[in-house]
Design an enzyme around this catalytic site. Structure first.
Site, PDB file in Angstrom:
ATOM      1  N   SER A 306       2.550   4.626  -4.006  1.00 13.53           N
ATOM      2  CA  SER A 306       1.510   3.870  -3.313  1.00 13.53           C
ATOM      3  C   SER A 306       2.115   2.611  -2.708  1.00 13.53           C
ATOM      4  CB  SER A 306       0.395   3.486  -4.284  1.00 13.53           C
ATOM      5  OG  SER A 306       0.735   2.310  -5.010  1.00 13.53           O
ATOM      6  N   ASP A 307       1.361   1.949  -1.847  1.00 12.53           N
ATOM      7  CA  ASP A 307       1.750   0.622  -1.398  1.00 12.53           C
ATOM      8  C   ASP A 307       1.060  -0.404  -2.302  1.00 12.53           C
ATOM      9  OD1 ASP A 307       2.943  -1.410   0.047  1.00 12.53           O
ATOM     10  OD2 ASP A 307       2.335  -0.632   1.991  1.00 12.53           O
ATOM     11  N   TRP A 308       1.333  -1.661  -2.060  1.00 11.24           N
ATOM     12  CA  TRP A 308       0.968  -2.775  -2.920  1.00 11.24           C
ATOM     13  C   TRP A 308      -0.523  -2.787  -3.258  1.00 11.24           C
ATOM     14  CZ3 TRP A 308       4.378  -6.461  -4.913  1.00 11.24           C
ATOM     15  CH2 TRP A 308       3.809  -7.605  -5.481  1.00 11.24           C
ATOM     16  N   GLU A 309      -0.849  -2.511  -4.497  1.00 14.62           N
ATOM     17  CA  GLU A 309      -2.202  -2.624  -5.060  1.00 14.62           C
ATOM     18  C   GLU A 309      -3.227  -1.712  -4.392  1.00 14.62           C
ATOM     19  OE1 GLU A 309      -4.415  -6.514  -5.112  1.00 14.62           O
ATOM     20  OE2 GLU A 309      -3.752  -6.532  -7.187  1.00 14.62           O
TER      21      GLU A 309
END
Length: 745
Positions: A306-309
């Site tokens: 995934s990307d950040w958060e």
């Protein structure tokens, strides 16, 4: 309307096993993965899918103590209690090579010697234009400038050097390259792309993957890549970062997927997911994109991060999940193998609950963890998870610096010149403008810090434009008058006096450093204060050379018309000042070509490969400068465009040749660009599409035959059934001003 002739796969599907090495070696890795999975508890498996930032295991409030140091208790909590599979990023700013060695060693000591099964941690970093989070590293031009070189060999060399210096830091995983296609100039991450064209992005992306990973991920100087950001991230309707895109499936398959397919076929190890949404569905929850296309069609065998958060944001921002727990379930079942949480262990806790409740099957966990462990084995982390200190020998070496300078030289693009350039050796020059005396504007985001805007942290031994020009022409001939450090009032008296005694004024315009959402803009036009500065200097009547530094084509039409020359510097990296000076004084003949269309007006944002109806009824493709454009200090002539067939059988290849001659009085490099036009199609076809290019070097009066080979797939497109097809009919080949037509049977 033509009838489809046949349907085929765009690219050969290459299993990642083949990339990792021999069949025997791949089988051995698979066997080791199975054996290890059989020994792992559910908690240990779920932990492998958890990725946290280094702040979580660092000293100080929020992990931001200075000087930076890991917190042993926090580290053991993360690795031994939560079994984290990966850590990423830096806290605050870049570290020295020695500090990276200390960090990675501490992490792996806990992971391999104190945990039950000794599974190493996979460390990841955003090294997007070199090892930008390691102090002193070789920092190349940003992707958009590398694209302007139109030179895959330079991109491959950049990737090789970046991989070496990232691995020298002890890090085996790089969140690069960005393979989003840059077709919206407002988007603040345009500079991280390889431009607006499918073929150009695909070829440069392929070169980057091969340079980074080589043929053996276990090699001490190679890293695993992560393709960003799958898919459609770069085409937001608003132009703002992390906002919605509307991309019909045919358009998605025609313009946004091919570069990912090319990179996967080249062996790309991991994929990172688009932070935003496409067609109303956040991509982190999109099973169709993450499984049906990525896994089933593209045959991607690596793991998806995934990307950040963004898993959390399915609940907090996107509101498609009614709880954090449901967000985790949706993401994992859609195809997310590892979650960049990144500031806590909530993903671990919630996923553990979901598996125990039966909401996420154990088989899905084994699938994801198996992919993660496979990469760790392929990288050789189980044999040696520690930094290879011998790699320090070539870190930031003269050899690497020269390669960086060569890339910057070929990126610089001359867009206008009435003869004022190159500057004479005895010219008296005044240099001004907000980008004249800064290193941060040469590099921008992802440089030492996330935003790249802390000038104090930049190396003192690198030259900005003023310093580089003074080194070339002499300090007495180059006068710098600071004007318009962005936001300050224009001080004209001192500047006017300097210009009155100068032969040429060099006005350095552009953007201050930025990255991601902080780089959002509401207006593509350059700041009025900068335009006003250029206008006032043009009014003096002295020759004016504009130098533009920035990550996207800001509107400067009104001042370009009055200037004598325009040099596009993009974001040329740490050696960009030197490269620009060499071009300005004529030591280097510019050879860069635009990797995007440079718009003339704010509401005329048309790409070069537009459709016929877009230029019908009085509409025009009339940009300030077209895609693929760039001048030289010499001239080139094209003749004798030849095709091997006027009527091409469906299974045959088309050989294309053209003669190119340097008709000027100095050596130069030319990018020979081949475009194809499908004259009639069952789906409306672009006016032309780039299908091949070659960069050649010619001495004065030298002539060279340039040859290309096209196959049926180069004539393909996405048909009405959203499948890739080739149709018989007439096609046109264009190279320079020359054209030839042929018929595909």
């Amino acid at each position: 309307m033509k009838n489809p002739l046949f349907v085929f796969l765009t690219f050969a599907l290459v299993a990642s096993f083949a990339f990792a090495g021999s069949t025997d070696k791949s089988s051995n890795v698979e066997s080791r993965v199975r054996d290890l999975l059989a020994k792992m508890t559910l908690e240990e498996k779920v932990g492998q899918m958890n990725q946290v930032t280094i702040d979580v295991v660092s000293k100080g409030e929020g992990g931001r103590a200075e000087p930076h140091a890991l917190d042993p208790q926090k580290l053991e909590n993360a690795v031994l209690k939560y079994h984290v599979g990966s850590i990423l990023n830096v806290a605050n700013s870049a570290y020295t090579l020695e500090h990276w060695h200390e960090i990675i060693t501490q992490i792996q000591e806990v992971a391999t010697k104190k945990s039950r099964l000794g599974i190493p941690v996979l460390y990841g970093i955003d090294a997007v234009h070199g090892a930008n989070y390691t102090l002193g590293a070789t920092l190349f031009p940003q992707h958009i400038a590398m694209a302007a070189t139109w030179n895959p060999e330079l991109v491959k060399k950049e990737a090789e050097i970046t991989a070496y210096e990232v691995r020298a830091s002890g890090i085996p995983w790089n969140f690069s390259p960005v393979l989003d296609i840059g077709r919206n100039p407002l988007w603040p991450r345009l500079f991280e792309t390889f431009g607006e064209d499918v073929y150009l992005v695909s070829e440069l992306g392929r070169a980057y993957v091969i340079g980074s990973q080589g043929t053996n991920l276990n090699a001490p100087d190679k890293v695993a890549v992560s393709l960003k950001h799958y898919v459609g991230y770069s085409f937001p309707m608003s132009g703002k970062d992390r906002t919605q895109a509307w991309i019909p499936e045919r358009m998605l398959r025609e313009y946004f997927l091919p570069m990912f397919q090319t990179a996967i076929a080249a062996g790309a190890a991991t994929v990172m997911v688009n932070s935003a949404e496409v067609n109303g569905i956040p991509v982190h929850s999109d099973h169709f994109l993450l499984n049906d296309i990525l896994r089933d069609e593209m045959q991607f065998k690596g793991f998806v991060v995934s990307d950040w958060e963004d898993v959390k944001r399915l609940h907090t921002r996107d509101r498609i999940a009614d709880s954090p727990k449901e967000a985790v379930r949706m993401a994992v079942m859609a195809g997310i193998d590892m979650s960049m949480v990144p500031l806590d262990f909530s993903f671990y806790e919630l996923l553990l609950e979901l598996v125990k409740e039966g909401a996420v099957p154990q088989s899905r966990i084994d699938e994801a963890v198996g992919r993660i462990l496979k990469l760790k084995f392929e990288l050789g982390l189980f044999e040696n998870p520690y930094p290879n200190r011998s790699l320090k020998a070539k870190f930031a070496s003269a050899e690497f610096t020269e390669a960086n300078l060569a890339a910057a030289r070929e990126a610089i693009t001359l867009l206008k010149n009435d003869g004022v350039l190159p500057l004479s050796q005895n010219a008296k020059v005044v240099v001004t403008g907000p980008t004249a005396a800064s290193l941060s504007v040469l590099n921008s985001g992802w440089t030492i810090t996330w935003q790249g805007d802390n000038e104090a942290l930049y190396p003192k031994n690198k030259l900005n434009i003023v310093q580089a020009l003074q080194a070339k022409l002499g300090a007495e001939q180059v006068v710098h008058v600071p004007a318009l450090a962005t936001g300050h009032a224009l001080e004209m008296p001192a500047l006017a006096n300097a210009i009155s005694h100068a032969d040429v004024a060099i006005v350095c315009l552009g953007e201050k450093a930025y990255c991601e959402t902080p780089g959002n803009i509401d207006d593509l036009a350059l700041e009025e204060t900068q335009l006003a500065l250029a206008k006032e200097i043009i009014k003096t009547g002295k020759p004016v050379v504009l130098v533009f530094l920035g990550g996207r084509p800001r509107l400067i039409t009104e001042v370009v018309e009055g200037a004598n020359a325009l040099v596009m510097g993009y974001l040329p990296g740490m050696e960009g000042g030197r490269a620009l000076a060499e071009v300005l004084v004529g030591e280097v003949n510019p050879s860069g070509k635009l990797p995007f269309t440079y718009p003339r007006y704010a509401n005329a944002l048309m790409n070069y490969d537009h459709k016929p109806l877009e230029v019908a009824e009085g509409n025009k493709y009339a940009p300030l400068f077209p895609f693929g454009f760039g001048l030289s200090y010499t001239t080139f002539a094209y003749r004798d465009l030849k095709l091997s067939h006027q009527s091409l059988p469906q299974n045959a290849q088309l050989q294309v040749s053209v003669m190119v001659k340097n008709t000027g009085n100095r050596a130069g490099k030319e990018v020979v660009q081949l475009y194809v036009t499908d004259l009639y199609g069952s789906v409306s076809r672009p006016v032309k599409q780039l299908k091949r290019f070659a960069k050649i070097s010619l001495a004065p009066a030298e002539e060279q035959e340039v040859k290309f080979v096209l196959a049926a797939e180069d004539l393909s497109f996405i048909g009405r059934e959203n499948k890739r097809i080739v149709e018989p009919g007439q096609f046109k080949i264009t190279i320079g001003e020359l054209t030839q037509t042929f018929t595909l049977k």
